[in-house]
Design an enzyme around this catalytic site. Sequence first.
Site, mmCIF file in Angstrom:
data_model
loop_
_atom_site.group_PDB
_atom_site.id
_atom_site.type_symbol
_atom_site.label_atom_id
_atom_site.label_comp_id
_atom_site.label_asym_id
_atom_site.label_seq_id
_atom_site.Cartn_x
_atom_site.Cartn_y
_atom_site.Cartn_z
ATOM 1 N N ARG A 1 0.853 -1.178 0.000
ATOM 2 C CA ARG A 1 0.000 0.000 0.000
ATOM 3 C C ARG A 1 0.889 1.228 0.000
ATOM 4 N NH1 ARG A 1 -3.341 -2.662 -1.732
ATOM 5 N NH2 ARG A 1 -5.480 -3.049 -1.033
ATOM 6 N N GLU B 1 -4.018 7.900 -5.361
ATOM 7 C CA GLU B 1 -4.136 7.290 -6.685
ATOM 8 C C GLU B 1 -5.356 7.837 -7.411
ATOM 9 O OE1 GLU B 1 -4.090 3.049 -6.113
ATOM 10 O OE2 GLU B 1 -2.005 3.036 -5.435
ATOM 11 N N HIS C 1 -0.994 0.482 -10.127
ATOM 12 C CA HIS C 1 -1.694 -0.402 -9.194
ATOM 13 C C HIS C 1 -2.343 -1.575 -9.948
ATOM 14 C CE1 HIS C 1 -3.792 -0.463 -5.009
ATOM 15 N NE2 HIS C 1 -3.539 -1.696 -5.439
#
Length: 320
Positions: A231, A260, A279
């Site tokens: 993370r 993000e 991601h």
Amino acid sequence: MSKRLMLITQNIGEAYTQQIKELAPDFEIIVGKDKEILAPFAKEAEIVVGWKKDLEKLSLIEGSNLRWIQSWSAGVNNMPLQTFTENGILLTSANGVHAYPISETIFALMLGLTRKVHTYVKQQQQKEWHHAQMNLEIHEKTIGIIGVGEIGKETARIAKAFRMNVIGVRHSGIAADNVDEMFTPDRLHKVLPKCDYVVITLPLTDETDGMFGLEEFKRMKKTAFLINIGRGEVLVEDELINALQENVIAGAGLDVFAKEPLEKSSPLWDMDNVIVTPHTSGSTEHYTKRVIEDIVIPNLKHYLKNENPSINLVDYKKGY
């Protein structure tokens, strides 16, 4: 007596839908991604497979029937865990689904940085033929895996194919296959100076939030590469940027970020010693198959016998 209700917020296909219907004949099964499909049934749903933020205001209300949520993701830090706790709702994650694709991404990033693949891709776009001082290799180096869960264990297994020395850090400190030395998080500062690659596979919890800052980067080798697929908030991003700009560490492969999408103004985009991926390390053609076959169906069998789901039951005190 009306049927019990299960919402599945992903398009899992007719074959899996039918399999679940046969397994749970007392349930009405509602399948679909659209809020318009789910909203009328949210309050009555006893089981939700694939939590969505929109469901929070629809199902976590007085009179709700919700008893078990199966997350479609491994991470659960963005969910209202306190509310789940207070309402006695069980939560199971998709942990373990990502071991293959994420471990592949880890080594793609490690090899890309080590063998300068990212540099050569840029040179190809410019039709430039240049050696770029490429001289490193992975074989027989030391990798530190910070978080030895399913992803960490698969990463360790692959590392052995490169004859790497593998050091692990996990909360329990319990040994694992293919890990030469295992440490608890309080020994992190002893581990970092030994590693040529530091791979972060941690979930976001109160303990891991901001775990890696400038002090940790300074303890790493100047020649070391950092890989983060856990993370973004596990790293103090501004301090990482500073460490990369000042050559405190050699480079980084980053799939996750504090915010993000990564803002276009971030210096990380333009750094020659950084590889950015959006991601996607857990993305795989087999995602639905693994979630349904390996987690949902076994857990549903337990639930239907009035037992707690046995796979990936989240401990709310730990946050994972």
